[in-house]
Design an enzyme around this catalytic site. Structure first.
Site, PDB file in Angstrom:
ATOM      1  N   ASP A 290       0.867  -1.174   0.000  1.00 29.01           N
ATOM      2  CA  ASP A 290       0.000   0.000   0.000  1.00 29.01           C
ATOM      3  C   ASP A 290       0.911   1.234   0.000  1.00 29.01           C
ATOM      4  O   ASP A 290       2.134   1.127   0.107  1.00 29.01           O
ATOM      5  CB  ASP A 290      -0.976  -0.010   1.184  1.00 29.01           C
ATOM      6  CG  ASP A 290      -2.198   0.869   0.895  1.00 29.01           C
ATOM      7  OD1 ASP A 290      -2.134   1.678  -0.056  1.00 29.01           O
ATOM      8  OD2 ASP A 290      -3.210   0.774   1.613  1.00 29.01           O
TER       9      ASP A 290
HETATM   10  C1  BGC Z   1      -5.114   3.189   0.176  1.00 30.17           C
HETATM   11  C2  BGC Z   1      -5.245   2.171  -0.941  1.00 30.17           C
HETATM   12  C3  BGC Z   1      -5.139   2.855  -2.279  1.00 30.17           C
HETATM   13  C4  BGC Z   1      -3.812   3.577  -2.341  1.00 30.17           C
HETATM   14  C5  BGC Z   1      -3.542   4.259  -3.661  1.00 30.17           C
HETATM   15  C6  BGC Z   1      -3.889   4.067   0.000  1.00 30.17           C
HETATM   16  O1  BGC Z   1      -3.895   5.127   0.886  1.00 30.17           O
HETATM   17  O2  BGC Z   1      -5.067   2.515   1.405  1.00 30.17           O
HETATM   18  O3  BGC Z   1      -6.467   1.492  -0.803  1.00 30.17           O
HETATM   19  O4  BGC Z   1      -5.282   1.939  -3.310  1.00 30.17           O
HETATM   20  O5  BGC Z   1      -3.793   4.565  -1.326  1.00 30.17           O
HETATM   21  O6  BGC Z   1      -4.339   5.356  -3.854  1.00 30.17           O
END
Ligand code: BGC
Length: 759
Positions: A290
């Site tokens: 993530d």
């Molecule tokens: C979130 C993810 C997301 C990623 C990219 C993160 O803060 O937890 O679910 O896909 O950002 O935007």
């Protein structure tokens, strides 16, 4: 022309491209003649390309960067594997051209985006979609989102989120499919199929990403990113099945989670991404971290520094790092010092290249938007409307005030969410635009004609503390036959990091309800929210209550169709609704405990005499002030019609391990409206070597019945679907006695008995 031609020396690039193409093909041919190469064509291509790559190029594939700007040189050097958050098709094609035609090996980039519940056409939030209990509809929705995203050059979405959660305080419950492993698994797999289509190299397909691995939805106290502590058995029985189902549906990628699980953060967790995912499930796809979650291993206090974080994530088999730079800065050094092996790096690069080959990125790296239908087209809006209509859950209609007659003389449309084009879209709508929303007010006006609609919002937005709009709202109510009151929370009050400790109606909405109730007019409440809200006390003023989540672009037409009976409501709750926040976690598949509460055990706190003698005899696990039942149970939802269940049966009384069991029931539409019913099968394993939940959803079917029609519905279950992880962490179905029930919600009669014997 969709490619940006604004570059110097086209000739040099074309030459470089041809040279690298010839080189790759020569090597490909020589490698494929080598006996040790794989016979699988994609694996052979992966191997041959890998054998050409320098270490820097390999590390480059493992990096995902944000945005379109400032990456040209790195791309030219073959040092970026993926880019997220660029949706301008010209910018995407320009960067891709650098990667393909100007880098030494011409490896294309995967462009990624959070296409969470629609791209330009916004569908209901995933929790709303889950309320449809309609996997085919969800698949159509993700399929249509894939086409819209592809037309902008996006080839990879970070969806579906399949984190099971039992905590409505958690803002990301909006993005989830609710509390149940079976429902989440079924809907998650359908979402994957929709995004990916029949083949990843199809023109309409984008790679899906099952996230967040794992147990992100179990954050302590519903606070985002917070500690997760779950016994490994529960991890495997509750939080992992949806991921296993996604792997079974060939999901192309998985994303690790921000949280720790039992002391080990998910982005450096060998049990999860190495042992379970790769070794036990034999997953061959790609794992991305993530956003900066590898760097956060340091913040968690699990890694000493970014170098140590990189080491831990690589050992856990996280292939690609999103946003942070631990891999970029440390992999070389870790290799040089012998702390990681080149085989590990090669394995990750293989996973990334394999995906790129499977996606046909090498053959079709560019996007021509003219190859795609226009976004927000009629067909897409139709899917969005149907998903919104089926997501609406009718929670109350005691006096049958709904559906409203088309001939009604006048309607007061009131409330802070009646005409909020932005808020009805919900969380995570990067590419949605409120200009395209049709609000409930607009649709009710279209349906009835302007003259019959008296609109006064009462409150400007859901959090307003200012009563200045009350007077006009009361006036509107007084001159109308009925009030349709749009309450709830704005889209910004749920989603990532938008958690609430108090989940009542924000602002002074309660005061508005009380003021309107004094007019004596019937009130139909429509609540839009990213989570279950607790407003049981206020609901006594409502003659009818529809829970609408955040329904997306087509909220208006969907809600209007339900209000006026063009369609009967068919949504069912994918999550238990608590009466008050203090009951959380409250979910249907709880354990029985040694002193289970029963209907007659609720003692009202106010009825207890002062200085009453406190005994332990006869006590049960309930609250003095709130008993033990939720406000609305999982699976609950009314229709304008009524459905009668009869002939609930199983095909035998005793089964052997390995057998199939067939459950059946006949459902009759006994009302006056045609409508859909979600038929649900629950099973309980009465005795286990670890205690088992009081019931578990094991099957559901959504059926359509005309008035008077009936249908026999059957569920075929294999005994291995009745298992769980025992003390030795083995998945077993234990012989013994079981109970089952079939009905329209989780408070079903569980009196159908059967047993499973060893052989
Ligand atoms: C979130 C993810 C997301 C990623 C990219 C993160 O803060 O937890 O679910 O896909 O950002 O935007």
């Amino acid at each position: 022309m969709y490619l940006n031609q604004n570059h110097s020396s086209k000739f040099t690039r074309a030459l470089a491209f041809s040279m690298s193409f010839i080189l790759i093909n020569l090597l490909f041919m020589s490698c494929t003649s080598n006996q040790t190469m794989s016979s699988d064509p994609i694996e052979s291509r992966v191997d041959s390309l890998l054998s050409l790559m320098t270490l820097d190029e390999k590390i480059g594939q493992m990096l995902q960067k944000n945005g379109a700007d400032g990456h040209d040189d790195k791309i030219r050097e073959g040092q970026i594997g993926s880019i997220l958050n660029t949706v301008d098709v010209e910018a995407i094609n320009r960067l891709q051209k650098i990667a393909v035609e100007e880098s030494r090996l011409g490896i294309p980039i995967i462009f990624a985006r959070d296409v969470i519940h629609g791209f330009n056409t916004i569908l209901p939030i995933p929790l709303g979609q889950a309320a449809t209990w309609n996997p085919e509809l969800i698949q159509s929705g993700t399929g249509m989102s894939a086409i819209e995203a592809r037309s902008s050059g996006i080839r990879w979405t970070f969806a579906p989120m399949i984190d099971v959660t039992r905590d409505p305080r958690w803002g990301r419950i909006a993005e989830s499919f609710g509390e149940d492993p079976f429902l989440t698994s079924t809907l998650g797999a359908a979402a994957v199929k929709g995004y990916q289509g029949n083949s990843l190299d199809d023109k309409n397909s984008i790679a899906a990403c099952a996230k967040h691995f794992a147990a992100y939805g179990a954050a302590e106290a519903g606070r985002d990113y917070h500690t997760v502590a779950v016994p490994e058995n529960d991890l495997r029985d509750i939080y992992l099945p949806s991921f296993k189902a996604a792997v079974g549906a060939d999901v192309a990628t998985l994303m690790t989670a921000f949280n720790e699980i039992n002391g080990i953060p998910a982005s450096g967790n060998e049990l999860l991404t190495k042992q379970i995912l790769r070794n036990e499930w034999d997953y061959k796809g790609m794992v991305v971290s993530d956003w900066s979650s590898i760097q956060q291993l340091v913040v968690h206090g699990y890694a000493e520094d970014n170098r140590d974080a990189a080491l831990k994530a690589i050992n856990a088999r996280v292939d690609m790092e999103m946003a942070s730079t631990c891999y970029e800065e440390n992999i070389k050094d870790l290799l040089e010092k012998g702390e990681i092996s080149l085989e590990l790096i090669d394995e990750s690069v293989r996973n990334i290249l394999r995906l790129k080959f499977k996606m046909g990125l090498f053959e079709n790296p560019y996007t021509n938007p003219n190859d795609y239908p226009k976004v927000l087209n009629e067909e897409h809006l139709k899917v969005a409307k149907q998903a919104a209509a089926e997501s609406l859950v009718l929670l109350k209609n005691d006096k049958q005030v709904l559906p409203l007659s088309k001939d009604i003389s006048s309607v007061a449309v009131i409330g802070p969410l009646a005409d909020q084009a932005h808020d009805q879209l919900g969380t995570w709508t990067f590419d949605g635009n409120k200009e395209n929303s049709i609000t409930p007010l607009q649709s009710i006006r279209t349906f009835l004609g302007d003259a019959k609609v008296n609109f006064a919002p009462g409150l400007e937005i859901s959090r307003t503390m200012n009563r200045k709009g009350f007077e006009e709202a009361i006036k509107a109510a007084k001159k109308s036959e009925v009030i349709v009151l749009f309450l709830g929370e704005e889209s910004i009050l749920s989603g990532e990091s938008h958690c609430r400790a108090d989940i009542t109606l924000p602002g002074i909405q309660t005061k508005l309800i009380e003021a309107l109730a004094e007019t004596g007019k019937p009130i139909i409440a429509v609540v839009m929210a990213g989570r279950p809200l607790t407003f049981e006390p206020e609901s006594k003023y409502f003659d009818a209550l529809i829970y609408a989540w955040h329904p997306g672009t087509m909220a208006g037409p969907a809600i209007s169709d339900i209000l006026f009976g063009v369609e009967s409501p068919s949504g069912k709750l994918p999550v238990t609704f608590p009466r008050t926040v203090g009951q959380i976690p409250v979910y249907y598949s709880q354990k029985n405990s040694g002193k289970p509460a029963a209907d007659n055990t609720w003692e009202r706190m106010d009825d207890i005499p002062h200085e009453a003698f406190q005994l332990s005899i006869g006590n049960t696990n309930h609250y003095l002030d709130y008993g033990f039942k939720p406000w609305f149970p999982f699976g609950y939802g009314l229709s304008y019609s009524t459905f009668e269940y009869s002939g609930i049966a199983i095909d035998a009384n005793t089964f052997s391990l390995g057998d199939s069991l067939t459950f059946s029931a006949t459902i009759k539409n006994t009302g006056e409206f045609a409508g859909k019913e979600v038929v649900q099968l629950y099973i309980r394993d009465l005795v286990g070597s670890r205690t088992r939940p009081v019931k578990e959803l094991k099957g559901f079917q959504k059926i359509f019945l005309k008035p008077g029609d009936s249908r026999k519905v059957s569920f075929k279950i294999h005994t291995n679907q009745l298992g769980f992880h025992n003390q030795e962490m083995k998945y077993v179905t234990e012989p013994g006695a079981f109970k089952a029930g079939i009905g329209g919600n989780s408070e079903v009669d569980m009196s159908l008995g059967f047993s499973i014997t060893k052989d």
